[in-house]
Enzyme design. Sequence first.
Site, mmCIF file in Angstrom:
data_model
loop_
_atom_site.group_PDB
_atom_site.id
_atom_site.type_symbol
_atom_site.label_atom_id
_atom_site.label_comp_id
_atom_site.label_asym_id
_atom_site.label_seq_id
_atom_site.Cartn_x
_atom_site.Cartn_y
_atom_site.Cartn_z
ATOM 1 N N GLY A 30 0.833 -1.208 0.000
ATOM 2 C CA GLY A 30 0.000 0.000 0.000
ATOM 3 C C GLY A 30 0.860 1.248 0.000
ATOM 4 O O GLY A 30 2.088 1.191 0.134
ATOM 5 N N SER A 31 0.192 2.385 -0.118
ATOM 6 C CA SER A 31 0.915 3.646 -0.295
ATOM 7 C C SER A 31 1.602 4.107 0.990
ATOM 8 O O SER A 31 2.647 4.765 0.925
ATOM 9 C CB SER A 31 -0.048 4.726 -0.795
ATOM 10 O OG SER A 31 -1.154 4.846 0.079
ATOM 11 N N THR A 32 1.058 3.779 2.150
ATOM 12 C CA THR A 32 1.683 4.216 3.410
ATOM 13 C C THR A 32 2.892 3.327 3.730
ATOM 14 O O THR A 32 3.965 3.829 4.098
ATOM 15 C CB THR A 32 0.664 4.194 4.556
ATOM 16 O OG1 THR A 32 -0.583 4.678 4.070
ATOM 17 C CG2 THR A 32 1.117 5.072 5.714
ATOM 18 N N ASP A 83 3.166 -2.382 8.227
ATOM 19 C CA ASP A 83 2.109 -2.560 7.236
ATOM 20 C C ASP A 83 1.055 -1.473 7.388
ATOM 21 O O ASP A 83 0.897 -0.886 8.467
ATOM 22 C CB ASP A 83 1.477 -3.952 7.406
ATOM 23 C CG ASP A 83 0.925 -4.502 6.105
ATOM 24 O OD1 ASP A 83 0.754 -3.731 5.150
ATOM 25 O OD2 ASP A 83 0.658 -5.715 6.052
ATOM 26 N N GLY A 84 0.343 -1.216 6.327
ATOM 27 C CA GLY A 84 -0.751 -0.254 6.348
ATOM 28 C C GLY A 84 -2.057 -0.918 6.749
ATOM 29 O O GLY A 84 -2.083 -2.110 7.087
ATOM 30 N N GLY A 97 -7.180 -3.731 1.090
ATOM 31 C CA GLY A 97 -7.526 -2.744 0.062
ATOM 32 C C GLY A 97 -6.703 -2.936 -1.199
ATOM 33 O O GLY A 97 -7.137 -2.596 -2.297
ATOM 34 N N GLU A 104 -0.086 -10.658 3.495
ATOM 35 C CA GLU A 104 0.151 -9.694 4.581
ATOM 36 C C GLU A 104 -0.090 -10.371 5.928
ATOM 37 O O GLU A 104 0.705 -10.218 6.870
ATOM 38 C CB GLU A 104 -0.766 -8.482 4.433
ATOM 39 C CG GLU A 104 -0.403 -7.594 3.260
ATOM 40 C CD GLU A 104 -1.383 -6.454 3.056
ATOM 41 O OE1 GLU A 104 -0.932 -5.352 2.751
ATOM 42 O OE2 GLU A 104 -2.595 -6.660 3.196
HETATM 43 C C1 5RP Z 1 -3.210 -3.930 1.033
HETATM 44 C C2 5RP Z 1 -3.508 -3.312 2.343
HETATM 45 C C3 5RP Z 1 -2.994 -1.916 2.551
HETATM 46 O O1 5RP Z 1 -2.087 -1.928 3.600
HETATM 47 C C4 5RP Z 1 -4.173 -1.032 2.838
HETATM 48 O O2 5RP Z 1 -5.081 -1.088 1.739
HETATM 49 C C5 5RP Z 1 -3.753 0.421 3.095
HETATM 50 O O3 5RP Z 1 -3.242 0.991 1.936
HETATM 51 P P1 5RP Z 1 -2.867 2.534 1.855
HETATM 52 O O4 5RP Z 1 -1.746 2.767 2.825
HETATM 53 O O5 5RP Z 1 -2.480 2.748 0.414
HETATM 54 O O6 5RP Z 1 -4.102 3.325 2.224
HETATM 55 O O7 5RP Z 1 -4.113 -3.871 3.212
HETATM 56 O O8 5RP Z 1 -3.823 -5.181 0.889
#
Ligand code: 5RP
Length: 227
Positions: A30-32, A83-84, A97, A104
């Site tokens: 994810g982006s974070t 992890d995000g 997401g 994960e």
């Molecule tokens: C991917 C995930 C991501 O960690 C989650 O969707 C958060 O993403 P973002 O930091 O881009 O909002 O669970 O499967």
Amino acid sequence: MDERETAKRRAGESAAEAVEDGMVVGLGTGSTAAHAIRALGRRVDAGLDIEGVPTSFQARERAHEAGIPLTSLAEESPALAIDGADQVAGGDLVKGGGAAHTREKLVDAAADRLLVVVDPSKLADALDHPVPLAVLPDARRTVAEAVREQGGEPQLRRAERKDGPVVTDEGHLVLDCDVGTVTDPATCTRALSTVPGVVEHGLFVGMADEIHVGDEEGVTVHTPGTE
Ligand code: 5RP
């Protein structure tokens, strides 16, 4: 960089600071989490000696770009994973997401500590974000029926810039299930994971050791279970 992106960057960089020399580190999707991977890459450039365990194709690519040496869960377990999350309530999370929640969960659960990195929009009093289920393709109809019988509303996740559904790194389809507010995450977890054909669900119950929340001011670190 807009405010939300700055918040994500701060959260990612804060968690990356917790990584110590010699650690095996779970690298989230994810982006974070990508901000944490980039921050770790800068530390590797400066001499930090770590190995990463990627949670997805995306995390592997980001780690390569950042110059982080990789290993796998088959060889080592992470001391720490970063992890995000799509939603956070206390130490409970909804993830998936990016359709990566199967790997994960594997990597995050194997880590001694899980640091979750989010911006404030992800915080909630209770989880009510749709819960993604990774399902075997042939099971998509029967799983959807079982989810409806449990009172949920499943929706097959559609791909963007590809006709048809999202297919995960492992070849599964994703059903995003609106299950309302999750008042009892442990019971919900059991109900979802016992449906035949469900490979993994996106509820991560009691797994987070720290939540790093970035905002326009800085970073707040929450330690679930101690507050
Ligand atoms: C991917 C995930 C991501 O960690 C989650 O969707 C958060 O993403 P973002 O930091 O881009 O909002 O669970 O499967």
